[in-house]
Write a protein that holds these residues in place. Structure first.
Motif, PDB file in Angstrom:
ATOM      1  N   UNK A  16      -1.635  -0.956   7.002  1.00 35.92           N
ATOM      2  CA  UNK A  16      -2.884  -0.576   7.668  1.00 35.92           C
ATOM      3  C   UNK A  16      -2.575   0.136   8.980  1.00 35.92           C
ATOM      4  N   UNK A  17      -1.604  -0.386   9.743  1.00 39.56           N
ATOM      5  CA  UNK A  17      -1.303   0.212  11.040  1.00 39.56           C
ATOM      6  C   UNK A  17      -0.695   1.605  10.896  1.00 39.56           C
ATOM      7  N   UNK A  18       0.100   1.856   9.842  1.00 43.58           N
ATOM      8  CA  UNK A  18       0.642   3.196   9.623  1.00 43.58           C
ATOM      9  C   UNK A  18      -0.479   4.185   9.307  1.00 43.58           C
ATOM     10  N   UNK A  19      -1.420   3.762   8.485  1.00 42.84           N
ATOM     11  CA  UNK A  19      -2.577   4.602   8.162  1.00 42.84           C
ATOM     12  C   UNK A  19      -3.421   4.827   9.422  1.00 42.84           C
ATOM     13  N   UNK A  20      -3.641   3.755  10.165  1.00 45.83           N
ATOM     14  CA  UNK A  20      -4.508   3.822  11.344  1.00 45.83           C
ATOM     15  C   UNK A  20      -3.899   4.703  12.442  1.00 45.83           C
ATOM     16  N   UNK A  21      -2.592   4.563  12.686  1.00 42.57           N
ATOM     17  CA  UNK A  21      -1.975   5.344  13.757  1.00 42.57           C
ATOM     18  C   UNK A  21      -1.979   6.833  13.400  1.00 42.57           C
ATOM     19  N   UNK A  22      -1.923   7.137  12.102  1.00 41.90           N
ATOM     20  CA  UNK A  22      -2.066   8.521  11.661  1.00 41.90           C
ATOM     21  C   UNK A  22      -3.477   9.014  11.960  1.00 41.90           C
ATOM     22  N   UNK A  23      -4.479   8.177  11.689  1.00 40.33           N
ATOM     23  CA  UNK A  23      -5.871   8.531  11.969  1.00 40.33           C
ATOM     24  C   UNK A  23      -6.098   8.716  13.468  1.00 40.33           C
ATOM     25  N   UNK A  24      -5.405   7.949  14.292  1.00 36.53           N
ATOM     26  CA  UNK A  24      -5.508   8.118  15.756  1.00 36.53           C
ATOM     27  C   UNK A  24      -5.053   9.532  16.124  1.00 36.53           C
ATOM     28  N   UNK A  33     -13.033   6.218  22.343  1.00 36.89           N
ATOM     29  CA  UNK A  33     -13.668   7.123  21.380  1.00 36.89           C
ATOM     30  C   UNK A  33     -12.679   7.504  20.276  1.00 36.89           C
ATOM     31  N   UNK A  34     -11.442   7.772  20.653  1.00 34.31           N
ATOM     32  CA  UNK A  34     -10.405   8.105  19.664  1.00 34.31           C
ATOM     33  C   UNK A  34     -10.154   6.914  18.748  1.00 34.31           C
ATOM     34  N   UNK A  35     -10.017   5.720  19.332  1.00 33.17           N
ATOM     35  CA  UNK A  35      -9.730   4.512  18.541  1.00 33.17           C
ATOM     36  C   UNK A  35     -10.856   4.227  17.545  1.00 33.17           C
ATOM     37  N   UNK A  36     -12.106   4.372  17.980  1.00 33.56           N
ATOM     38  CA  UNK A  36     -13.242   4.127  17.079  1.00 33.56           C
ATOM     39  C   UNK A  36     -13.334   5.204  15.997  1.00 33.56           C
ATOM     40  N   UNK A  37     -13.092   6.459  16.363  1.00 30.82           N
ATOM     41  CA  UNK A  37     -13.093   7.538  15.370  1.00 30.82           C
ATOM     42  C   UNK A  37     -12.008   7.303  14.323  1.00 30.82           C
ATOM     43  N   UNK A  38     -10.861   6.833  14.771  1.00 31.76           N
ATOM     44  CA  UNK A  38      -9.757   6.566  13.844  1.00 31.76           C
ATOM     45  C   UNK A  38     -10.159   5.511  12.815  1.00 31.76           C
ATOM     46  N   UNK A  39     -10.924   4.502  13.230  1.00 32.67           N
ATOM     47  CA  UNK A  39     -11.376   3.482  12.277  1.00 32.67           C
ATOM     48  C   UNK A  39     -12.330   4.077  11.239  1.00 32.67           C
ATOM     49  N   UNK A  90      -8.188   5.071   5.853  1.00 31.54           N
ATOM     50  CA  UNK A  90      -8.511   4.607   4.502  1.00 31.54           C
ATOM     51  C   UNK A  90      -8.516   3.088   4.386  1.00 31.54           C
ATOM     52  N   UNK A  91      -7.596   2.412   5.080  1.00 31.77           N
ATOM     53  CA  UNK A  91      -7.580   0.946   5.041  1.00 31.77           C
ATOM     54  C   UNK A  91      -8.816   0.381   5.734  1.00 31.77           C
ATOM     55  N   UNK A  92      -9.183   0.971   6.863  1.00 28.52           N
ATOM     56  CA  UNK A  92     -10.380   0.517   7.569  1.00 28.52           C
ATOM     57  C   UNK A  92     -11.611   0.697   6.683  1.00 28.52           C
ATOM     58  N   UNK A  93     -11.672   1.827   5.993  1.00 31.21           N
ATOM     59  CA  UNK A  93     -12.795   2.078   5.092  1.00 31.21           C
ATOM     60  C   UNK A  93     -12.797   1.084   3.935  1.00 31.21           C
TER      61      UNK A  93
END
Length: 148
Positions: A62-70, A120-126, A130-133
């Motif tokens: 999840x963190x690898x996916x999330x940090x990419x989204x950040x 704002x960036x952190x919330x947009x990343x969520x 894909x894991x957050x979704x």
């Protein structure tokens, strides 16, 4: 979503962007896993004790996916991220009454950014991750953004 009343298992992860693939990785007895994305970025899931739990493995992915989204969220906002960004996830598995649930606590470190911009960036990343979704509406997520 249900908040866990009694935590039975916890898995913690720390993920950073690896800017130097030749960098010495962890020492025994920890597990460091290099993760990558389809775009070719490398991420480090660092210093997990041997024999990671399912919660740690899920949090690491999840963190690898999330940090990419950040990174994507920052680029869409035309913000340059600091080189030392990181994401820590604490994944809890536990009970409320007879039911079992997962809860996640995120600490996103974006040193040097304005707090409002970083949040704002952190919330947009969520919204993009894909894991957050996949877990939205099923897993309680607490988000803490640190800019110092």
């Amino acid at each position: 979503m249900t908040k866990i009343e009694k935590v039975a298992y916890t898995g913690n992860t720390h993920t950073t962007v690896n800017h130097d693939p030749a960098l010495q990785r962890g020492d025994y007895p920890v597990v460091d896993i290099q993760l990558s994305t389809p775009g070719g970025e490398n991420y480090e899931f660092k210093a997990v004790e041997p024999h990671p739990t399912a919660e740690q493995l899920f949090a690491g992915a999840w963190s690898a996916c999330y940090i990419t989204a950040v990174g994507i969220a920052a680029s869409l906002k035309k913000v340059t991220l600091p080189p030392d960004i990181s994401v820590d996830i604490q994944m809890d598995a536990g009970q409320t009454g007879p039911g079992w649930f997962l809860n996640a606590g995120f600490t996103v470190r974006l040193p040097g950014l304005n707090q409002e911009v970083a949040e704002a960036i952190a919330h947009s990343a969520h919204q993009m991750c894909l894991y957050s979704s996949a877990v939205r509406g099923n897993v309680e997520v607490d988000l803490n953004v640190v800019t110092v």
